[in-house]
Design an enzyme around this catalytic site. Sequence first.
Site, PDB file in Angstrom:
ATOM      1  N   ASN A  46     -35.503  76.540 -34.194  1.00 39.10           N
ATOM      2  CA  ASN A  46     -35.061  77.095 -35.472  1.00 39.10           C
ATOM      3  C   ASN A  46     -33.704  76.501 -35.866  1.00 39.10           C
ATOM      4  O   ASN A  46     -32.847  76.265 -35.014  1.00 39.10           O
ATOM      5  CB  ASN A  46     -35.020  78.631 -35.439  1.00 39.10           C
ATOM      6  CG  ASN A  46     -34.214  79.213 -34.295  1.00 39.10           C
ATOM      7  OD1 ASN A  46     -34.184  78.649 -33.198  1.00 39.10           O
ATOM      8  ND2 ASN A  46     -33.556  80.331 -34.530  1.00 39.10           N
ATOM      9  N   GLU A  48     -30.720  77.222 -38.600  1.00 39.81           N
ATOM     10  CA  GLU A  48     -30.201  78.154 -39.609  1.00 39.81           C
ATOM     11  C   GLU A  48     -29.191  77.469 -40.521  1.00 39.81           C
ATOM     12  O   GLU A  48     -28.774  76.326 -40.278  1.00 39.81           O
ATOM     13  CB  GLU A  48     -29.583  79.371 -38.907  1.00 39.81           C
ATOM     14  CG  GLU A  48     -30.633  80.155 -38.132  1.00 39.81           C
ATOM     15  CD  GLU A  48     -30.080  81.385 -37.439  1.00 39.81           C
ATOM     16  OE1 GLU A  48     -28.853  81.520 -37.297  1.00 39.81           O
ATOM     17  OE2 GLU A  48     -30.915  82.221 -37.038  1.00 39.81           O
ATOM     18  N   CYS A  57     -37.835  78.103 -39.458  1.00 38.62           N
ATOM     19  CA  CYS A  57     -38.305  78.542 -38.145  1.00 38.62           C
ATOM     20  C   CYS A  57     -38.708  77.353 -37.270  1.00 38.62           C
ATOM     21  O   CYS A  57     -39.117  76.303 -37.765  1.00 38.62           O
ATOM     22  CB  CYS A  57     -39.520  79.440 -38.291  1.00 38.62           C
ATOM     23  SG  CYS A  57     -39.304  80.858 -39.367  1.00 38.62           S
ATOM     24  N   GLU A  59     -41.354  77.036 -35.460  1.00 39.98           N
ATOM     25  CA  GLU A  59     -42.780  76.709 -35.583  1.00 39.98           C
ATOM     26  C   GLU A  59     -42.980  75.653 -36.668  1.00 39.98           C
ATOM     27  O   GLU A  59     -43.701  74.672 -36.480  1.00 39.98           O
ATOM     28  CB  GLU A  59     -43.598  77.959 -35.968  1.00 39.98           C
ATOM     29  CG  GLU A  59     -43.571  79.061 -34.944  1.00 39.98           C
ATOM     30  CD  GLU A  59     -42.438  80.057 -35.169  1.00 39.98           C
ATOM     31  OE1 GLU A  59     -41.297  79.618 -35.438  1.00 39.98           O
ATOM     32  OE2 GLU A  59     -42.692  81.265 -35.061  1.00 39.98           O
ATOM     33  N   CYS A  87     -43.533  84.405 -37.672  1.00 38.02           N
ATOM     34  CA  CYS A  87     -43.406  85.187 -38.913  1.00 38.02           C
ATOM     35  C   CYS A  87     -44.627  84.900 -39.782  1.00 38.02           C
ATOM     36  O   CYS A  87     -45.397  83.969 -39.516  1.00 38.02           O
ATOM     37  CB  CYS A  87     -42.109  84.841 -39.637  1.00 38.02           C
ATOM     38  SG  CYS A  87     -42.143  83.270 -40.517  1.00 38.02           S
TER      39      CYS A  87
HETATM   40 ZN    ZN Z   1     -41.503  81.575 -39.175  1.00 40.84          ZN
END
Ligand code: ZN
Length: 170
Positions: A46, A48, A57, A59, A87
Amino acid sequence: MKLTKPIIRLIDTAITAQKGAYCPYSRYRVGAAVLTETGRIFSGANVENASYGLSICAERVSIFNAVSRGHRALKAVCIVASAAKPCGACRQVMIEFSSKDTELYLVDLNPTSGRKTITKTTVFRMLPAAFDPIASGLLPPNPQNLLRSRQSHRRRKDDRRRAVSRRDRR
Ligand code: ZN
């Protein structure tokens, strides 16, 4: 749970990828890795941003990494975090490149003890009634759509092999 060699490699790659997380705001580290139908593994973490909405994210980083290099069919996905769960947005992105058989490994890694719990499921099980690009008419009404892209990968690989053996003969 009995894990195959490629899946063990996938999980190890996701654990290593977690170390690359840039998460000074949430301090929630996530690592992810995907195993493609071509047998390649791509990872992500991830990332940010001070403008929080721009964060992405792990993924999606791993999937976009694979897809941008021409590997569009996912055989398995692995996510590593404490209480790892993708998510909703990432579930939909996974569906785009998954078949009904694409496996999903959730590795719950306790950062202090290092203990890990592995849960195995499938991408489609994680998002029932997902938005379907084929049913919506956005992709050709051909359920083999993903399989076709897998075959074209295989063909390209065979072509490469043939080119190599031709070179050897010279
Ligand atoms: Zn996600």
